[in-house]
Design a protein around this motif. Structure first.
Motif, PDB file in Angstrom:
ATOM      1  N   ALA A   1       0.239  -1.226   0.096  1.00  0.00           N
ATOM      2  CA  ALA A   1       0.307  -0.034  -0.414  1.00  0.00           C
ATOM      3  C   ALA A   1       0.450   1.368   0.184  1.00  0.00           C
ATOM      4  N   LYS A   2       2.234   1.202   0.465  1.00  0.00           N
ATOM      5  CA  LYS A   2       2.578   2.628   0.883  1.00  0.00           C
ATOM      6  C   LYS A   2       3.710   2.525  -0.971  1.00  0.00           C
ATOM      7  N   LEU A   3       3.629   1.530  -1.017  1.00  0.00           N
ATOM      8  CA  LEU A   3       4.376   1.507  -2.681  1.00  0.00           C
ATOM      9  C   LEU A   3       3.589   1.692  -3.663  1.00  0.00           C
ATOM     10  N   ALA A   4       2.684   1.665  -3.708  1.00  0.00           N
ATOM     11  CA  ALA A   4       1.362   2.201  -4.535  1.00  0.00           C
ATOM     12  C   ALA A   4       0.634   3.628  -4.051  1.00  0.00           C
ATOM     13  N   GLU A   5       0.851   4.133  -3.163  1.00  0.00           N
ATOM     14  CA  GLU A   5       0.637   5.624  -2.156  1.00  0.00           C
ATOM     15  C   GLU A   5      -1.404   5.603  -2.706  1.00  0.00           C
ATOM     16  N   ILE A   6      -1.036   4.238  -1.469  1.00  0.00           N
ATOM     17  CA  ILE A   6      -2.640   3.976  -1.601  1.00  0.00           C
ATOM     18  C   ILE A   6      -2.373   5.017   0.163  1.00  0.00           C
ATOM     19  N   ASP A   7      -3.688   4.876   0.633  1.00  0.00           N
ATOM     20  CA  ASP A   7      -4.089   5.426   2.268  1.00  0.00           C
ATOM     21  C   ASP A   7      -4.734   4.876   2.138  1.00  0.00           C
ATOM     22  N   LYS A   8      -5.048   3.752   2.508  1.00  0.00           N
ATOM     23  CA  LYS A   8      -5.586   2.592   3.205  1.00  0.00           C
ATOM     24  C   LYS A   8      -4.974   1.786   3.438  1.00  0.00           C
ATOM     25  N   LYS A   9      -6.178   1.044   4.474  1.00  0.00           N
ATOM     26  CA  LYS A   9      -5.453  -0.605   5.608  1.00  0.00           C
ATOM     27  C   LYS A   9      -6.065  -1.511   4.432  1.00  0.00           C
ATOM     28  N   ILE A  10      -4.882  -2.219   3.671  1.00  0.00           N
ATOM     29  CA  ILE A  10      -5.584  -3.286   3.305  1.00  0.00           C
ATOM     30  C   ILE A  10      -4.999  -4.169   3.966  1.00  0.00           C
ATOM     31  N   THR A  11      -6.219  -5.635   3.472  1.00  0.00           N
ATOM     32  CA  THR A  11      -6.002  -7.046   4.257  1.00  0.00           C
ATOM     33  C   THR A  11      -6.711  -7.953   3.247  1.00  0.00           C
ATOM     34  N   ASN A  12      -5.572  -9.516   2.858  1.00  0.00           N
ATOM     35  CA  ASN A  12      -6.407  -9.787   2.454  1.00  0.00           C
ATOM     36  C   ASN A  12      -7.671 -10.261   1.939  1.00  0.00           C
ATOM     37  N   HIS A  13      -8.563  -9.845   3.208  1.00  0.00           N
ATOM     38  CA  HIS A  13      -9.583 -10.068   3.077  1.00  0.00           C
ATOM     39  C   HIS A  13     -10.515  -8.354   1.918  1.00  0.00           C
ATOM     40  N   ILE A  14      -9.674  -7.447   2.431  1.00  0.00           N
ATOM     41  CA  ILE A  14      -9.971  -6.379   1.398  1.00  0.00           C
ATOM     42  C   ILE A  14     -10.188  -6.937  -0.383  1.00  0.00           C
ATOM     43  N   ALA A  15      -9.944  -7.602  -1.059  1.00  0.00           N
ATOM     44  CA  ALA A  15      -9.603  -8.480  -2.178  1.00  0.00           C
ATOM     45  C   ALA A  15     -10.915  -8.471  -2.222  1.00  0.00           C
ATOM     46  N   ARG A  16     -11.594  -9.534  -1.743  1.00  0.00           N
ATOM     47  CA  ARG A  16     -13.426  -9.147  -1.545  1.00  0.00           C
ATOM     48  C   ARG A  16     -14.515  -8.358  -1.838  1.00  0.00           C
ATOM     49  N   HIS A  17     -13.910  -7.405  -0.597  1.00  0.00           N
ATOM     50  CA  HIS A  17     -14.021  -6.067  -0.185  1.00  0.00           C
ATOM     51  C   HIS A  17     -14.637  -4.480  -1.521  1.00  0.00           C
ATOM     52  N   SER A  18     -13.098  -5.925  -2.630  1.00  0.00           N
ATOM     53  CA  SER A  18     -12.710  -4.008  -3.653  1.00  0.00           C
ATOM     54  C   SER A  18     -13.438  -4.705  -5.151  1.00  0.00           C
ATOM     55  N   PHE A  19     -13.550  -6.525  -5.223  1.00  0.00           N
ATOM     56  CA  PHE A  19     -14.503  -6.431  -6.366  1.00  0.00           C
ATOM     57  C   PHE A  19     -15.713  -6.053  -5.759  1.00  0.00           C
ATOM     58  N   GLY A  20     -16.414  -6.198  -4.912  1.00  0.00           N
ATOM     59  CA  GLY A  20     -18.116  -5.896  -4.330  1.00  0.00           C
ATOM     60  C   GLY A  20     -17.642  -4.511  -4.869  1.00  0.00           C
ATOM     61  N   ASN A  21     -16.906  -2.789  -3.997  1.00  0.00           N
ATOM     62  CA  ASN A  21     -17.000  -1.881  -4.557  1.00  0.00           C
ATOM     63  C   ASN A  21     -16.860  -1.313  -6.060  1.00  0.00           C
ATOM     64  N   ILE A  22     -16.132  -2.315  -6.408  1.00  0.00           N
ATOM     65  CA  ILE A  22     -15.914  -2.274  -8.362  1.00  0.00           C
ATOM     66  C   ILE A  22     -16.614  -2.476  -9.335  1.00  0.00           C
ATOM     67  N   ALA A  23     -17.226  -3.809  -8.601  1.00  0.00           N
ATOM     68  CA  ALA A  23     -19.017  -4.238  -8.580  1.00  0.00           C
ATOM     69  C   ALA A  23     -19.741  -3.649  -9.239  1.00  0.00           C
ATOM     70  N   GLY A  24     -19.978  -2.690  -8.080  1.00  0.00           N
ATOM     71  CA  GLY A  24     -20.973  -1.738  -7.360  1.00  0.00           C
ATOM     72  C   GLY A  24     -22.156  -2.398  -8.200  1.00  0.00           C
ATOM     73  N   ASP A  25     -23.207  -1.415  -8.938  1.00  0.00           N
ATOM     74  CA  ASP A  25     -23.923  -1.381  -9.164  1.00  0.00           C
ATOM     75  C   ASP A  25     -24.138  -2.457 -10.813  1.00  0.00           C
ATOM     76  N   LYS A  26     -22.964  -3.204 -11.430  1.00  0.00           N
ATOM     77  CA  LYS A  26     -22.520  -3.646 -12.714  1.00  0.00           C
ATOM     78  C   LYS A  26     -22.807  -4.705 -13.316  1.00  0.00           C
ATOM     79  N   VAL A  27     -23.136  -5.002 -11.962  1.00  0.00           N
ATOM     80  CA  VAL A  27     -23.822  -6.750 -12.328  1.00  0.00           C
ATOM     81  C   VAL A  27     -24.722  -6.589 -11.932  1.00  0.00           C
ATOM     82  N   SER A  28     -26.008  -7.532 -11.912  1.00  0.00           N
ATOM     83  CA  SER A  28     -26.859  -8.149 -11.535  1.00  0.00           C
ATOM     84  C   SER A  28     -26.878  -8.799  -9.996  1.00  0.00           C
ATOM     85  N   PRO A  29     -27.753  -8.385  -8.743  1.00  0.00           N
ATOM     86  CA  PRO A  29     -27.908  -9.185  -7.791  1.00  0.00           C
ATOM     87  C   PRO A  29     -28.254 -10.536  -7.552  1.00  0.00           C
TER      88      PRO A  29
END
Length: 412
Positions: A341-369
């Motif tokens: 995160a520091k190397l990528a200059e991302i000011d968020k706490k990143i953990t392994n589980h954030i990969a799941r949240h990130s997919f949800g965040n980017i999916a947003g309402d682009k895909v049907s529930p």
């Protein structure tokens, strides 16, 4: 000679109403004593000749197991008395089983529960629940407690203790309540405590989890991680691969990622069973996942070998050693992700589980529930909608802007 029989014991509660209580009747020296099992049964659901509950009752299997268990306990008491040439009255026999039941402490039951988890090789749950039991014992200063003593006042004071002395969050407190509730429910089913002592539910202690804030990475932040120039085969490079592998496949949990084998890949699909709920899933491998897999092919030892290196020396059996290795690997990857995160200059706490949240965040309402439900491997659509609601803000943001337009329009 002592005679033991399972019966329905009638009791008049009103002039014209009689309830029938499931009980074991002990007869000795022409005197009778009853040990009630805590359930009322409709006579139509009772097989008097077979001394068991009929299949017409929704809980017939549980009740028949309970009858057999308590029958055997009474039979053991009778056998021991006869072996020692001790004469016991019918009441003394039923009193003995009541004493044995009531004197079983909460911690005795908790210990059995943890041991059962370990026998089932559920080490994660066992360690977690043992820790919760330890907190309760520290709260009671090492004193044994009976289920009857764990009332609403006890639980309220325990909550204050966890927050003030253990710095537990509200969510952690609720997890401890769930553990206590689990043991209560099992104790009630086993006849150790009566339902009337149950401290949870409407008008008593309610278990309500606080809403949690789920923050995922954006498309731009994922790109930053992808584009980092990391030296091949270093720990940071490997952690990035694990994180992105999880993200590309709709946020597969890291425990499942580490357990994946080469024979889980058939042609261009990943077929695996989730550790959390034993569900089978099948996903087509995106091109970006195939690129990551190529780096690990050179270390493939067999068709049934693990894809990633963490578990290669451990094997398939679920052991405490395996659990410790996974726990250590997750901790190490989380630490590496902070450096990424520091190397990528991302000011968020990143953990392994954030990969799941990130997919949800980017999916947003682009895909049907419905499609997201399949990708997330959720049991119900409502779970998916609730989870995805953490990341869909466009409609509410737009509504807010529409409402506040008046201030801008007046100025113009």
């Amino acid at each position: 000679m002592v005679h033991l029989k399972a019966i329905l014991h009638p009791k008049k509660v009103k002039k014209e109403k009689t309830i029938y209580r499931l009980a074991l009747r002990v007869t000795n020296f022409r005197k009778r004593s009853y040990f009630h099992l805590g359930y009322n049964i409709d006579p139509n659901d009772w097989d008097e000749k077979a001394e068991k509950v009929k299949k017409s009752h929704p809980k017939y299997q549980h009740l028949n197991r309970l009858i057999r268990k308590k029958y055997d306990q009474l039979d053991d008491i009778i056998y021991e008395a006869e072996r020692n040439k001790t004469q016991l009255s019918a009441k003394q026999i039923t009193d003995k089983i009541r004493d044995n039941t009531r004197n079983k402490s909460f911690f005795d039951f908790a210990k059995e529960h943890v041991e059962d988890l370990e026998k089932s090789k559920k080490f994660n749950r066992a360690i977690s629940d043992r820790s919760k039991a330890k907190n309760i014992k520290e709260f009671t200063k090492g004193k044994d407690v009976l289920f009857q003593e764990i009332d609403e006042n006890f639980l309220r004071r325990f909550k204050i203790y966890l927050k003030n002395e253990k710095n537990n969050s509200e969510r952690s407190v609720m997890n401890s309540y769930v553990f206590i509730r689990l043991l209560f429910n099992r104790a009630i089913k086993n006849g150790i405590i009566d339902q009337s002592f149950y401290p949870f539910g409407r008008g008593k202690i309610l278990i309500k989890y606080p809403e949690s804030l789920k923050i995922g990475l954006t498309e731009e932040e994922i790109l930053k991680i992808e584009q980092l120039d990391l030296q091949t085969h270093t720990p940071l490079w490997h952690t990035r691969n694990i994180f992105l592998f999880s993200f590309y496949l709709a946020g597969i949990r890291i425990t499942d990622v580490l357990h994946l084998k080469w024979n889980d890949i058939i042609e261009d699909r990943l077929l695996y069973r989730m550790k959390k709920n034993a569900k089978l899933d099948s996903l087509k491998l995106p091109e970006k996942v195939i690129v990551i897999l190529k780096f690990y092919r050179e270390d493939q030892r067999s068709y049934a070998d693990f894809i990633f290196p963490e578990l290669k020396k451990v094997g398939d059996d679920e052991t405490k050693q395996k659990y410790s290795i996974i726990k250590g690997a997750i901790k190490k990857h989380n630490s590496n992700l902070q450096n990424i995160a520091k190397l990528a200059e991302i000011d968020k706490k990143i953990t392994n589980h954030i990969a799941r949240h990130s997919f949800g965040n980017i999916a947003g309402d682009k895909v049907s529930p419905q499609m997201l439900q399949k990708l997330y491997r959720h049991s119900s659509l409502s779970t998916t909608i609730g989870y995805q609601g953490n990341f869909i803000h466009a409609s509410s943001d737009q509504a807010l802007n529409e409402i506040l337009k008046f201030s801008t329009e007046k100025k113009n």
